[in-house]
Scaffold this active site. Structure first.
Site, PDB file in Angstrom:
ATOM      1  N   LYS A  51     -11.117  25.581 -63.664  1.00  0.00           N
ATOM      2  CA  LYS A  51     -10.107  26.635 -63.543  1.00  0.00           C
ATOM      3  C   LYS A  51      -8.893  26.310 -64.427  1.00  0.00           C
ATOM      4  CE  LYS A  51     -11.890  27.865 -59.053  1.00  0.00           C
ATOM      5  NZ  LYS A  51     -11.900  27.697 -57.603  1.00  0.00           N
ATOM      6  N   GLN A  95      -8.405  25.368 -52.954  1.00  0.00           N
ATOM      7  CA  GLN A  95      -9.831  25.116 -53.187  1.00  0.00           C
ATOM      8  C   GLN A  95     -10.537  24.808 -51.864  1.00  0.00           C
ATOM      9  OE1 GLN A  95     -11.472  25.368 -56.295  1.00  0.00           O
ATOM     10  NE2 GLN A  95     -13.249  25.232 -54.942  1.00  0.00           N
ATOM     11  N   ASP A 118      -7.865  34.774 -54.879  1.00  0.00           N
ATOM     12  CA  ASP A 118      -9.272  34.655 -54.468  1.00  0.00           C
ATOM     13  C   ASP A 118      -9.747  35.923 -53.760  1.00  0.00           C
ATOM     14  OD1 ASP A 118     -10.735  32.414 -55.150  1.00  0.00           O
ATOM     15  OD2 ASP A 118      -9.891  31.158 -53.558  1.00  0.00           O
TER      16      ASP A 118
END
Ligand code: NAP
Length: 283
Positions: A51, A95, A118
């Site tokens: 990322k 995460q 997300d």
């Protein structure tokens, strides 16, 4: 035919790079994504590194905050509250998975809906299911882009999604429905899975078990999207949920693992971050 998620992701990132350059001129700064990693699960470390690299390629400012695996939930929630209040932070990503002593739902709920790149916050999920403006989760968003890249006209097609998780199966089923497919969701309790999957013009497989889909379970000419990321126990190599080589002979096209859905997930995270930034600009 294989649908290259790698190539499509490069195209999307190149477009985003141009857009970020323009937005930077307009706003006086680049979009900013903050990623929080708790602990050092090797898969998570590699995702976070991927990322950060993508941010660099697109021109998004990236900060990765690495916290010890023993970090208490309260201090993680405190950090998220600070990032929510920080005007210079446009996207926040924690995460997953988190260590077992931290409640994932409480953490997801704590992220401001507008910074939830997300698309996991319950308000974003509800908005997705109600056709309201929302952040679309990255993997499902990437899957729809891959289908379109494969020239698939989704409307009216029979789509079967194997897997019903919050992050892949359910949202991709909703997006396929929004594209006017007729959607069936299969799962671990589905009887005679092959009978169901053979109906599919579009087959999306998100299970996490190699060899779940064999050639005899695929309708000739179908488009197959393999979301699974597994490690082959004998070769140690990455593989998906679909028996790629055998299915390739039956399907019209298929996404490879690696190089299929994975790179598109990251490219869509970049897109979501740019969109979160843009939404803040006075227009
Ligand atoms: P998950 O939360 O574990 O969900 C797996 C789903 O598969 C569940 O709904 C489960 O059914 C179903 N299932 C399990 N065994 C089955 C079987 N034998 N037949 C039919 N269905 C079965 O997993 P996930 O988070 O959705 O992830 C799925 C896979 O995609 C994993 O390999 C993950 O690493 C990968 N993934 C890849 C990306 C990417 O960007 N490439 C992103 C996310 C996930 P029940 O609901 O009945 O238990």
């Amino acid at each position: 035919m294989r649908i290259s998620g790698k190539e499509l992701s490069l195209k999307l990132k190149a477009e985003l790079k141009e857009k970020v350059a323009l937005l930077k001129k307009e706003a006086g700064r680049a979009p900013q994504l903050t990623v929080i990693l708790v602990g050092n699960n090797p898969a998570s470390v590699s995702y976070v590194t991927g990322k950060a690299k993508a941010c660099e390629a697109v021109g998004i400012d990236n900060r990765t905050i690495r916290l010890d695996a023993s970090t208490e939930e309260a201090s993680l929630l405190g950090l998220i509250a600070d990032l929510n209040a920080d005007e210079t932070v446009d996207g926040i990503l924690v995460q997953l998975p988190l260590p077992p002593h931290i409640d994932e739902n409480r953490v997801i709920d704590a992220i401001a809906k507008e910074k939830d790149v997300d698309g996991f916050h319950p308000l974003n999920v509800a908005a997705l299911w109600q056709h309201r403006p929302c952040t679309v989760p990255c993997t499902p968003k990437g899957i729809i882009k891959l289908l379109k890249e494969a020239g698939e006209d989704i409307a009216g097609k029979r789509a079967v999604v194997v897997g019903r998780s919050n992050i892949v199966g359910l949202p991709v089923a909703k997006l396929l429905l929004d594209e006017n497919a007729t959607v069936t969701i299969a799962h671990s309790r589905t009887r005679n899975l092959g009978e169901v999957t053979r109906e599919a013009d579009i087959l999306v497989v998100a299970v996490g078990r190699p060899g779940t889909i064999t050639a005899d379970m695929v309708k000739p000419g179908a488009v197959v999207i393999d979301v699974g990321v597994n490690r082959n126990s004998t070769t140690g190599k990455l593989c998906g949920d679909v028996d790629t080589e055998a299915v390739e002979a039956v399907a019209r096209c298929i996404t490879p693992v690696p190089g299929g859905v994975g790179p598109m997930t990251i490219a869509c995270l970049m897109e979501n971050t740019v969109e979160a930034f843009e939404a803040k600009l006075p227009r």
